[in-house]
Scaffold this active site. Sequence first.
Site, PDB file in Angstrom:
ATOM      1  CG  ASP A 119      -1.926  -0.876   0.933  1.00 20.02           C
ATOM      2  OD1 ASP A 119      -1.961  -1.756   0.147  1.00 20.02           O
ATOM      3  OD2 ASP A 119      -2.909  -0.869   2.185  1.00 20.02           O
ATOM      4  CG  ASP A 120       0.008   3.609   2.208  1.00 17.85           C
ATOM      5  OD1 ASP A 120      -1.191   3.640   1.883  1.00 17.85           O
ATOM      6  OD2 ASP A 120       0.412   3.689   3.462  1.00 17.85           O
ATOM      7  CG  HIS A 170      -4.318   2.541  -0.773  1.00 12.89           C
ATOM      8  ND1 HIS A 170      -5.489   1.894  -0.009  1.00 12.89           N
ATOM      9  CD2 HIS A 170      -3.371   2.819   0.129  1.00 12.89           C
ATOM     10  CE1 HIS A 170      -5.276   1.817   1.206  1.00 12.89           C
ATOM     11  NE2 HIS A 170      -3.939   2.342   1.251  1.00 12.89           N
ATOM     12  CG  HIS A 174      -3.766   6.784   3.136  1.00 19.59           C
ATOM     13  ND1 HIS A 174      -3.931   6.867   4.347  1.00 19.59           N
ATOM     14  CD2 HIS A 174      -3.435   5.767   2.495  1.00 19.59           C
ATOM     15  CE1 HIS A 174      -3.935   5.436   4.853  1.00 19.59           C
ATOM     16  NE2 HIS A 174      -3.558   4.753   3.764  1.00 19.59           N
ATOM     17  CG  HIS A 262       2.274  -0.157   4.312  1.00 21.35           C
ATOM     18  ND1 HIS A 262       1.832  -1.034   5.447  1.00 21.35           N
ATOM     19  CD2 HIS A 262       0.852   0.765   4.204  1.00 21.35           C
ATOM     20  CE1 HIS A 262       0.684  -0.748   5.861  1.00 21.35           C
ATOM     21  NE2 HIS A 262      -0.057   0.276   5.263  1.00 21.35           N
TER      22      HIS A 262
END
Length: 335
Positions: A119-120, A170, A174, A262
């Site tokens: 993620d991210d 995603h 965020h 991540h």
Amino acid sequence: MSSPKPFQTFCQWWWGQLRAKWLLYIVLAITTLTLCVTFQSPISRTAQAFVRGPVAYSGLTARLNQLSSLANQAWANQLELLAQQAEAMNFTVPEHFRGKTIRSVPLPSGRKVIALTFDDGPLDPYTNDILYILENNDVKATFFLIGRSVQAFPNRAKHIQMKGHALANHSWSHPYAQQSPAGAAAQIDNTDTWIKQTTGFTPTLFRPPGGILNNGMAGYAAQKGQVVVMWSADSKDYYASAPNIIKRVMAEASPGGIVLFHDGGGNRSQTVLALPFIIKQLREQGYEFVTVPELLKLYEEEVKAINAAKAAETAKAAEAVQASPPAQPPPTLGY
């Protein structure tokens, strides 16, 4: 007759040296231009353009514009090819899963497959380090990208795609807070647009930031037909040390599981340190690594095979009943 003065003699000598040097420079320049024209080098074309003036320069500009157009066309063709490759590699998802939320997808056969997700990102240098580890270990993963990070690091997003990994949404920035319908749409649609524009692939998966399912974004993504992907194993790599990351993942890994890591959002050096050991240990336990779209596709294939086998058995039983002779009535006794 008086002899020349020393200063006059020096001046004559110096002038002779200058004439000799300039003569040498002129000879060298003529020789170089002759060679350039003979072999049609880029320097010769530049020299010819200089001699010919504005007309030649306009021709050179036209050629440069033509090269730019060809480069744009080549990139458009590359994006189309990448999209075709993504579909061929099962990066589309079965209709059965669209609009649903998943945490793991155990296969009916019990086959030990597992999906690593990140993620991210993208974020340098961690995305690049993780891509290197995955490639070295022949592992394909799924990357849930932040829209503004794709905007900031488009080449890294392309790199992820070209290495054969699945791309997913995603959100744009965020957020954890409740989103209005328009805000949720902007978060997801803008990210889809940037991923599509950068890589040629439109995401079919969405992971809500923080795993929050009730702030408007997961609902919008499901309504849009995307699969909302959670996880069954959390590495906690946003604060844990590499040994603890390894311990957590190995304790929570399961067939059909989805592991959360991540590659962006902060310092991910501990993830980079832990990842090779996790891959090695999972492989030693018999796990196969798949992308999330591949996991969904495998599940659908196995369910279809099971249903087909059941249908075949039912048909075979029906045929057997039809082929058997009819039961004879008991004989009638006469008195």
